[in-house]
Design a protein around this motif. Structure first.
Motif, PDB file in Angstrom:
ATOM      1  N   PHE A 168       0.934  -1.304  -0.075  1.00  9.73           N
ATOM      2  CA  PHE A 168      -0.037  -0.093   0.138  1.00  9.73           C
ATOM      3  C   PHE A 168       0.895   1.328   0.019  1.00  9.73           C
ATOM      4  CE2 PHE A 168      -3.136  -3.115   2.032  1.00  9.73           C
ATOM      5  CZ  PHE A 168      -4.327  -3.014   0.890  1.00  9.73           C
ATOM      6  N   HIS A 169       1.909   1.011  -0.086  1.00 11.98           N
ATOM      7  CA  HIS A 169       3.088   2.414  -0.269  1.00 11.98           C
ATOM      8  C   HIS A 169       2.984   3.060   1.011  1.00 11.98           C
ATOM      9  CE1 HIS A 169       3.501   1.217  -4.415  1.00 11.98           C
ATOM     10  NE2 HIS A 169       2.130   1.849  -4.630  1.00 11.98           N
ATOM     11  N   LEU A 170       2.773   2.393   2.292  1.00 13.16           N
ATOM     12  CA  LEU A 170       2.739   2.985   3.589  1.00 13.16           C
ATOM     13  C   LEU A 170       4.047   3.644   3.983  1.00 13.16           C
ATOM     14  CD1 LEU A 170       0.329   0.855   5.493  1.00 13.16           C
ATOM     15  CD2 LEU A 170      -0.264   2.697   4.189  1.00 13.16           C
ATOM     16  N   ASP A 171       5.027   2.970   3.325  1.00 19.81           N
ATOM     17  CA  ASP A 171       6.490   3.335   3.790  1.00 19.81           C
ATOM     18  C   ASP A 171       6.825   4.695   2.741  1.00 19.81           C
ATOM     19  OD1 ASP A 171       6.472   1.972   1.454  1.00 19.81           O
ATOM     20  OD2 ASP A 171       8.208   0.934   1.296  1.00 19.81           O
ATOM     21  N   ILE A 172       6.268   4.876   1.732  1.00 14.93           N
ATOM     22  CA  ILE A 172       6.579   5.935   0.883  1.00 14.93           C
ATOM     23  C   ILE A 172       5.636   7.201   1.492  1.00 14.93           C
ATOM     24  CG2 ILE A 172       6.075   7.220  -1.411  1.00 14.93           C
ATOM     25  CD1 ILE A 172       6.477   4.355  -2.707  1.00 14.93           C
ATOM     26  N   TRP A 173       4.479   7.106   1.632  1.00 17.59           N
ATOM     27  CA  TRP A 173       3.605   7.808   2.455  1.00 17.59           C
ATOM     28  C   TRP A 173       4.202   8.287   3.835  1.00 17.59           C
ATOM     29  CZ3 TRP A 173       0.227  10.535  -0.265  1.00 17.59           C
ATOM     30  CH2 TRP A 173      -0.335  10.024  -1.278  1.00 17.59           C
ATOM     31  N   LEU A 174       4.748   7.476   4.640  1.00 22.82           N
ATOM     32  CA  LEU A 174       5.405   7.841   5.811  1.00 22.82           C
ATOM     33  C   LEU A 174       6.688   8.668   5.610  1.00 22.82           C
ATOM     34  CD1 LEU A 174       5.513   7.400   8.917  1.00 22.82           C
ATOM     35  CD2 LEU A 174       6.652   5.350   8.724  1.00 22.82           C
ATOM     36  N   THR A 175       7.349   8.138   4.809  1.00 27.80           N
ATOM     37  CA  THR A 175       8.523   9.239   4.262  1.00 27.80           C
ATOM     38  C   THR A 175       8.192  10.516   3.887  1.00 27.80           C
ATOM     39  OG1 THR A 175       9.778   6.987   3.619  1.00 27.80           O
ATOM     40  CG2 THR A 175      10.732   9.217   2.903  1.00 27.80           C
ATOM     41  N   MET A 176       7.323  10.426   3.022  1.00 33.51           N
ATOM     42  CA  MET A 176       6.704  11.782   2.482  1.00 33.51           C
ATOM     43  C   MET A 176       6.319  12.696   3.571  1.00 33.51           C
ATOM     44  SD  MET A 176       4.933  10.913  -1.032  1.00 33.51           S
ATOM     45  CE  MET A 176       4.114  12.623  -1.304  1.00 33.51           C
ATOM     46  N   GLY A 177       5.423  12.003   4.491  1.00 34.78           N
ATOM     47  CA  GLY A 177       5.184  12.741   5.691  1.00 34.78           C
ATOM     48  C   GLY A 177       6.040  13.485   6.530  1.00 34.78           C
ATOM     49  N   LEU A 178       7.045  12.633   6.708  1.00 29.36           N
ATOM     50  CA  LEU A 178       8.281  13.144   7.563  1.00 29.36           C
ATOM     51  C   LEU A 178       9.006  13.997   7.006  1.00 29.36           C
ATOM     52  CD1 LEU A 178       9.555   9.600   8.689  1.00 29.36           C
ATOM     53  CD2 LEU A 178       8.532  11.198  10.173  1.00 29.36           C
ATOM     54  N   VAL A 179       9.201  13.750   5.638  1.00 25.88           N
ATOM     55  CA  VAL A 179       9.906  14.949   4.733  1.00 25.88           C
ATOM     56  C   VAL A 179       9.343  16.240   4.791  1.00 25.88           C
ATOM     57  CG1 VAL A 179      10.590  15.807   2.552  1.00 25.88           C
ATOM     58  CG2 VAL A 179      11.159  13.430   3.192  1.00 25.88           C
ATOM     59  N   ILE A 180       7.716  16.116   4.629  1.00 25.78           N
ATOM     60  CA  ILE A 180       6.832  17.473   4.824  1.00 25.78           C
ATOM     61  C   ILE A 180       6.828  18.196   6.331  1.00 25.78           C
ATOM     62  CG2 ILE A 180       4.674  18.170   4.473  1.00 25.78           C
ATOM     63  CD1 ILE A 180       4.294  16.420   2.294  1.00 25.78           C
ATOM     64  N   SER A 181       6.888  17.271   7.133  1.00 25.01           N
ATOM     65  CA  SER A 181       6.928  17.474   8.535  1.00 25.01           C
ATOM     66  C   SER A 181       8.363  18.350   8.777  1.00 25.01           C
ATOM     67  CB  SER A 181       6.598  16.365   9.464  1.00 25.01           C
ATOM     68  OG  SER A 181       5.567  15.874   9.247  1.00 25.01           O
ATOM     69  N   LEU A 182       9.229  17.811   8.080  1.00 24.52           N
ATOM     70  CA  LEU A 182      10.700  18.348   8.459  1.00 24.52           C
ATOM     71  C   LEU A 182      10.744  19.879   7.816  1.00 24.52           C
ATOM     72  CD1 LEU A 182      13.512  18.135   9.594  1.00 24.52           C
ATOM     73  CD2 LEU A 182      14.114  16.865   7.511  1.00 24.52           C
ATOM     74  N   LEU A 183      10.341  19.840   6.776  1.00 21.54           N
ATOM     75  CA  LEU A 183      10.389  21.001   5.734  1.00 21.54           C
ATOM     76  C   LEU A 183       9.558  22.273   6.475  1.00 21.54           C
ATOM     77  CD1 LEU A 183      10.049  19.904   2.188  1.00 21.54           C
ATOM     78  CD2 LEU A 183      12.171  20.780   3.351  1.00 21.54           C
ATOM     79  N   CYS A 184       8.178  21.723   6.996  1.00 24.27           N
ATOM     80  CA  CYS A 184       7.518  22.760   7.761  1.00 24.27           C
ATOM     81  C   CYS A 184       8.220  23.025   9.057  1.00 24.27           C
ATOM     82  CB  CYS A 184       6.084  22.058   8.037  1.00 24.27           C
ATOM     83  SG  CYS A 184       4.811  21.717   6.681  1.00 24.27           S
ATOM     84  N   TYR A 185       9.071  22.307   9.618  1.00 28.87           N
ATOM     85  CA  TYR A 185       9.541  22.624  10.790  1.00 28.87           C
ATOM     86  C   TYR A 185      10.756  23.642  10.512  1.00 28.87           C
ATOM     87  CZ  TYR A 185      12.524  22.331  14.935  1.00 28.87           C
ATOM     88  OH  TYR A 185      13.250  22.441  16.250  1.00 28.87           O
ATOM     89  N   LEU A 186      11.372  23.338   9.539  1.00 32.07           N
ATOM     90  CA  LEU A 186      12.400  24.345   9.248  1.00 32.07           C
ATOM     91  C   LEU A 186      11.961  25.539   8.746  1.00 32.07           C
ATOM     92  CD1 LEU A 186      14.679  21.692   7.238  1.00 32.07           C
ATOM     93  CD2 LEU A 186      15.299  22.596   9.501  1.00 32.07           C
ATOM     94  N   LEU A 187      10.650  25.566   7.995  1.00 35.57           N
ATOM     95  CA  LEU A 187      10.219  26.852   7.471  1.00 35.57           C
ATOM     96  C   LEU A 187       9.764  27.653   8.798  1.00 35.57           C
ATOM     97  CD1 LEU A 187       9.166  28.613   5.416  1.00 35.57           C
ATOM     98  CD2 LEU A 187       7.201  27.439   5.357  1.00 35.57           C
ATOM     99  N   TRP A 188       9.018  26.968   9.770  1.00 39.27           N
ATOM    100  CA  TRP A 188       8.722  27.729  10.933  1.00 39.27           C
ATOM    101  C   TRP A 188       9.831  28.253  11.729  1.00 39.27           C
ATOM    102  CZ3 TRP A 188       9.447  25.811  16.219  1.00 39.27           C
ATOM    103  CH2 TRP A 188       8.691  26.807  17.287  1.00 39.27           C
ATOM    104  N   LYS A 189      10.866  27.490  11.659  1.00 36.89           N
ATOM    105  CA  LYS A 189      12.364  27.941  12.399  1.00 36.89           C
ATOM    106  C   LYS A 189      12.834  29.046  11.927  1.00 36.89           C
ATOM    107  CE  LYS A 189      13.827  26.257  15.628  1.00 36.89           C
ATOM    108  NZ  LYS A 189      13.804  26.541  17.100  1.00 36.89           N
ATOM    109  N   MET A 190      12.929  28.969  10.494  1.00 37.11           N
ATOM    110  CA  MET A 190      13.552  30.053   9.730  1.00 37.11           C
ATOM    111  C   MET A 190      12.588  31.522   9.700  1.00 37.11           C
ATOM    112  SD  MET A 190      14.645  28.327   6.307  1.00 37.11           S
ATOM    113  CE  MET A 190      15.163  29.856   5.480  1.00 37.11           C
ATOM    114  N   SER A 191      11.338  31.338   9.851  1.00 38.13           N
ATOM    115  CA  SER A 191      10.300  32.474  10.110  1.00 38.13           C
ATOM    116  C   SER A 191      10.416  33.129  11.509  1.00 38.13           C
ATOM    117  CB  SER A 191       8.753  32.135   9.776  1.00 38.13           C
ATOM    118  OG  SER A 191       8.571  31.072   8.650  1.00 38.13           O
TER     119      SER A 191
END
Length: 520
Positions: A489-512
């Motif tokens: 079900f590509h759950l590993d891909i969705w999980l990886t994408m979720g982690l990447v998006i979460s990391l990007l959001c966290y970095l964007l928040w820290k930069m802001s």
């Protein structure tokens, strides 16, 4: 009742099968094993037609069963295994219990007894002189092995021992168990194990999907704990095999045969190494005996039967009284199948009782107006095949989902056992008898069942011989059958994408936050 087909359909049908017979007439007699020591009498009605059909093709069929057949066909050898009948009676007691707490307690007790029954039944089977002779002979080989993949997983070991392709032959509706084993994961929301009453809901909500997934996962864990582990322990105790992984052997099966049909079951994708064999046990009705015909005397009647392992013996005295008294008030005659201990239910001029009746001959009789049943899949298929509306009083397992589906599709009604009363039972019966829409809808669904290029039995025979000709036909196997659910079900891909998006959001928040502090 005869099938009606157009001239073109007839020509195409016979041309197709003439070509098949001509093309494969060189198929030699094969040796086939059917391992079904733990099954019910109704289950045997599903695998007996295939055993006899294969025998008529010249194959030697060995059937391991606990239910002797009084009329064994040529080329069919039955090995009889002793099985406690008390377990089936106790399961019937669980099914008909109307007390919720008591039902749960009994269910746990039955599951424990099933473990013991499984161990004892397969111990008897593997120590049977005829089977021991087969096991001890290193030259023993079968060309094909059929196994009922619930309670009988020891058969997987036998298939491997006899160097035979394995066919998972499911004489019950539990399709997700088969598809998972063969490498495809059904969506449990729409293709449940059919024990959930809302199976195949057209509008699945969050709660429905949650329950469907819980049941789906629970089935697989129960199969491992209650059935498979017990049989693996038996093989170890007998020093026949150590470390045998029966579920691994199940995943290496060549083919799966489902006891289903799209008119009754969930619409789902299917693999090329699976076929639907629902209705394989359904046959055109024969003339009734003189005794039955004389009693009916040409009058309309309804037929009442609760299947092979639930009978009137399992009903409470109050439920028996309600059933009996209501049936006597009907404007039609009644043929009632009763248990061996239901002495108080005796025949009279309006009700004929007996411990056995030719069910399909009665359902196919032109005067049969209604079938009152527990709603097992075999009874449901027979009822619709013969064009008779059904009133389902469900007790256990898939019967609740079957009743819900019959009511939704318009060829039957559902009546819960806890709601059983003189008024509710009579109202349900009279509604079906007086409302012609039930029979009309039954006939419409029946037309879907019989409109096919071949019968389920012909399909089963063809694919069985196909597997023999091609040594298991492993080219039909799904290449991703050993891929886990996470990857499927590509759950590993969705999980990886979720982690990447979460990391990007966290970095964007820290930069802001840094920019706001720096410049404001």
């Amino acid at each position: 009742m005869m099938r009606t087909r157009g001239v073109c359909a007839n020509v195409g049908f016979w041309a197709y099968w003439t070509l098949c017979i001509w093309s494969y007439s060189c198929v030699e007699s094969a040796s086939i094993l059917m391992y079904f020591p733990i099954s019910t009498p109704s289950h045997k009605n599903v695998f007996r037609p295939l055993a006899e059909a294969l025998a008529e093709q010249g194959h030697q069929v060995t059937v391991v069963t606990s239910i002797p057949d009084l009329h064994v066909k040529d080329n069919v050898t039955e090995i009889h295994v002793k099985l406690s009948r008390d377990l089936l009676y106790e399961m019937g007691q669980v099914a008909t219990s109307q007390n919720g707490d008591n039902h749960s307690f009994r269910l746990i007790s039955v599951l424990m007894n099933i473990r013991n029954c499984i161990y004892e039944a397969h111990l008897e089977a593997l120590q049977h002189p005829e089977i021991r002779t087969l096991l001890l002979d290193p030259n023993t080989k079968f060309d094909l092995t059929f196994v009922f993949p619930l309670f009988n997983e020891v058969g997987y070991f036998l298939a491997k021992r006899f160097r035979s392709p394995l066919v998972l032959y499911m004489p019950a509706v539990a399709n997700s168990l088969l598809t998972t084993s063969l490498g495809y994961f059904d969506n449990p929301t729409f293709a449940t194990t059919s024990t959930y009453e809302m199976a195949q809901s057209e509008t699945p909500g969050l709660f429905h999907r949650l329950i469907a997934i819980i049941i789906h996962l629970g089935y697989h864990h129960m199969k491992q704990w209650a059935f498979v582990n017990t049989q693996e322990s038996l093989l170890k105790d007998l020093n026949i095999s150590h470390g045998t992984d029966l579920l691994q052997l199940e995943s290496e099966a060549s083919f799966g045969m489902y006891f289903s049909h799209f008119a009754f079951d969930s619409i789902r994708p299917t693999l090329p190494n699976t076929i639907d064999i629902g209705l394989i046990h359904c046959v055109e009705s024969k003339n009734l005996s003189t005794e039955l015909s004389d009693w009916l005397n040409g009058e309309d009647f309804i037929f009442v039967s609760f299947g092979s392992w639930i009978s009137t013996d399992h009903l409470t005295l109050d439920s028996q009284s309600i059933l009996w008294e209501t049936l006597q008030t009907l404007p039609v005659k009644v043929v009632l199948k009763v248990g061996k201990n239901s002495d108080r239910l005796r025949s009279n001029d309006r009700i004929l009782t007996g411990t056995w009746f030719p069910q399909q001959d009665l359902l196919g009789h032109p005067s049969c107006r209604l079938f009152i049943s527990q709603g097992g899949m075999m009874s449901l298929q027979e009822s619709v095949f013969h064009g008779v509306p059904i009133l389902i009083i469900p007790f256990f397992g898939d019967q609740f989902a079957n009743a819900q589906r019959a009511a939704r599709q318009g060829y039957g009604r559902k009546l819960e056992i806890q709601d059983l009363s003189h008024e509710s039972l009579r109202e349900s019966i009279m509604d079906i008898l007086q409302n012609g829409s039930y029979r009309d809808q039954t006939q419409q669904v029946r037309s879907l069942l019989i409109d096919d290029i071949s019968t389920p039995l012909e399909k089963a025979v063809f694919w069985s011989e196909y597997l023999i000709r091609h040594q298991g036909a492993m080219h039909l196997n799904f290449p991703g059958k050993h891929v886990g659910c996470l990857q499927f079900f590509h759950l590993d891909i969705w999980l990886t994408m979720g982690l990447v998006i979460s990391l990007l959001c966290y970095l964007l928040w820290k930069m802001s936050s840094w920019c706001l502090r720096k410049f404001l």
